[in-house]
Design an enzyme around this catalytic site. Structure first.
Site, PDB file in Angstrom:
ATOM      1  N   ASP A  45       0.785  -1.254  -0.042  1.00 46.97           N
ATOM      2  CA  ASP A  45      -0.139   0.004   0.025  1.00 46.97           C
ATOM      3  C   ASP A  45       0.800   1.282   0.009  1.00 46.97           C
ATOM      4  OD1 ASP A  45      -2.390  -1.514  -0.045  1.00 46.97           O
ATOM      5  OD2 ASP A  45      -2.849  -1.175   2.047  1.00 46.97           O
ATOM      6  N   GLY A  46       2.049   1.216   0.638  1.00 46.93           N
ATOM      7  CA  GLY A  46       2.972   2.206   0.540  1.00 46.93           C
ATOM      8  C   GLY A  46       3.367   2.766  -0.606  1.00 46.93           C
ATOM      9  N   ASN A 122      -4.826   8.526   2.075  1.00 44.27           N
ATOM     10  CA  ASN A 122      -5.270   7.808   3.394  1.00 44.27           C
ATOM     11  C   ASN A 122      -5.738   8.554   4.693  1.00 44.27           C
ATOM     12  OD1 ASN A 122      -4.850   5.141   2.547  1.00 44.27           O
ATOM     13  ND2 ASN A 122      -3.012   4.834   3.851  1.00 44.27           N
ATOM     14  N   GLU A 123      -4.748   9.520   4.911  1.00 47.95           N
ATOM     15  CA  GLU A 123      -5.118  10.514   5.930  1.00 47.95           C
ATOM     16  C   GLU A 123      -4.054  11.723   6.011  1.00 47.95           C
ATOM     17  OE1 GLU A 123      -1.956   8.270   6.965  1.00 47.95           O
ATOM     18  OE2 GLU A 123      -3.908   7.207   7.323  1.00 47.95           O
ATOM     19  N   ARG A 148      -7.809  19.535  23.046  1.00 42.97           N
ATOM     20  CA  ARG A 148      -6.352  19.703  23.614  1.00 42.97           C
ATOM     21  C   ARG A 148      -5.991  18.230  23.604  1.00 42.97           C
ATOM     22  NH1 ARG A 148      -9.290  23.604  26.202  1.00 42.97           N
ATOM     23  NH2 ARG A 148      -7.969  25.676  26.746  1.00 42.97           N
ATOM     24  N   ASP A 150      -3.030  15.270  22.004  1.00 46.09           N
ATOM     25  CA  ASP A 150      -1.593  14.932  21.195  1.00 46.09           C
ATOM     26  C   ASP A 150      -1.787  15.269  19.662  1.00 46.09           C
ATOM     27  OD1 ASP A 150      -0.382  13.924  23.460  1.00 46.09           O
ATOM     28  OD2 ASP A 150      -0.507  12.087  22.674  1.00 46.09           O
ATOM     29  N   ALA A 185      -5.243  10.969  21.944  1.00 43.10           N
ATOM     30  CA  ALA A 185      -5.055  11.347  23.457  1.00 43.10           C
ATOM     31  C   ALA A 185      -5.635  12.585  23.725  1.00 43.10           C
ATOM     32  CB  ALA A 185      -3.689  10.994  23.908  1.00 43.10           C
TER      33      ALA A 185
END
Length: 264
Positions: A45-46, A122-123, A148, A150, A185
């Protein structure tokens, strides 16, 4: 028909690349790295992500097909022992085109300079260069929350099985034109609150991030990592462009999900 081939670069993929190029040339197809009608990605996929970004200016004219030389991928559905079958299919069979939605990322700057525009298969993720990421999140021009934590990950349906899934996001069928926003997070206590759940936005909705206390951010677009300074806003939405895959046989999405995450 004009074709191009991209390889992961390992020995196995390179051998297959040279073999496939020879076979396709024998069928009188033309090798053209600049303006291919079809791009064969050999690797994983990469490798297909690299091919997508290389030919992102030709998305309406170029279709992609993948051969995986490692584990089964979501974009690479052919195996090395099927190379002769794929060559004959490309040379002799009109292929069906399947289109998947993409993600548009527009970064605007506080100095009113030229904006930056990217497309992701992808993202895209956003993180602070130092410390906690603090962003005001707007949806359709209305303030939604002050995040707020990560970072934030915005994914396409076809990318929902990648980093988004690791963050607890939903898996979305790529026939659905949408984007998904997932938290990394987040800080939630009596003082700070976020929705705490992934958000799935339809194609006509826009998500805008506006910095609160810092203006330098690390932004990823698929495999690319970029540092942007003096950021005024980061906008995400579904663009008009789509990626086109050449299909010569059925490649059911939910079977890929099963084979990748459930099947032994």
């Amino acid at each position: 028909m004009k074709f191009a081939i991209t390889s992961k670069g390992d020995q196995k993929s390179n051998i297959l690349m040279h073999k496939m190029r020879t076979y396709l040339l024998d069928f009188d197809l033309k090798y053209d790295e600049d303006q291919p009608d079809i791009v064969v990605s050999i690797g994983g996929d990469g490798t297909l992500l690299y091919a997508f970004h290389r030919y992102k200016s030709r998305l309406s004219k170029t279709a992609f097909v993948g051969i995986h030389t490692g584990h089964l991928g979501f974009y690479a559905d052919w195996t090395p022992d099927e190379i002769e079958k794929l060559v004959i299919a490309i040379a002799k069979t009109p292929f069906q085109v399947v289109e998947y939605p993409l993600l548009e990322v527009i970064i605007r700057y506080s100095h009113a300079g030229k904006e930056s525009r990217y497309l992701a298969l992808n993202e895209s993720t956003v993180k602070s260069v130092e410390g906690t990421l603090v962003m005001d999140v707007e949806i359709r021009g209305q303030h939604f929350e002050r995040f707020r934590g990560d970072g934030l990950c915005v994914s396409t349906p076809s990318g929902s099985t990648a980093y988004n899934k690791a963050l607890g996001g939903a898996i979305i069928h790529p026939s659905i034109s949408a984007i998904q926003v997932a938290e990394m997070a987040s800080i939630n206590n009596k003082v700070f609150r976020t929705v705490g759940s992934p958000l799935i936005l339809p194609a006509h909705h826009t998500c805008m991030l506006k910095p609160v206390n810092r203006t330098d951010f690390q932004v990823t677009v698929d495999h690319l990592t970029l540092l942007h300074k003096d950021v005024k806003s980061i906008q995400f939405r579904v663009p008009e462009e789509k990626i086109r895959f050449a299909r010569f046989r059925p490649f059911p999405f939910w079977k890929r999900v099963h084979d990748s995450f459930i099947s032994d």
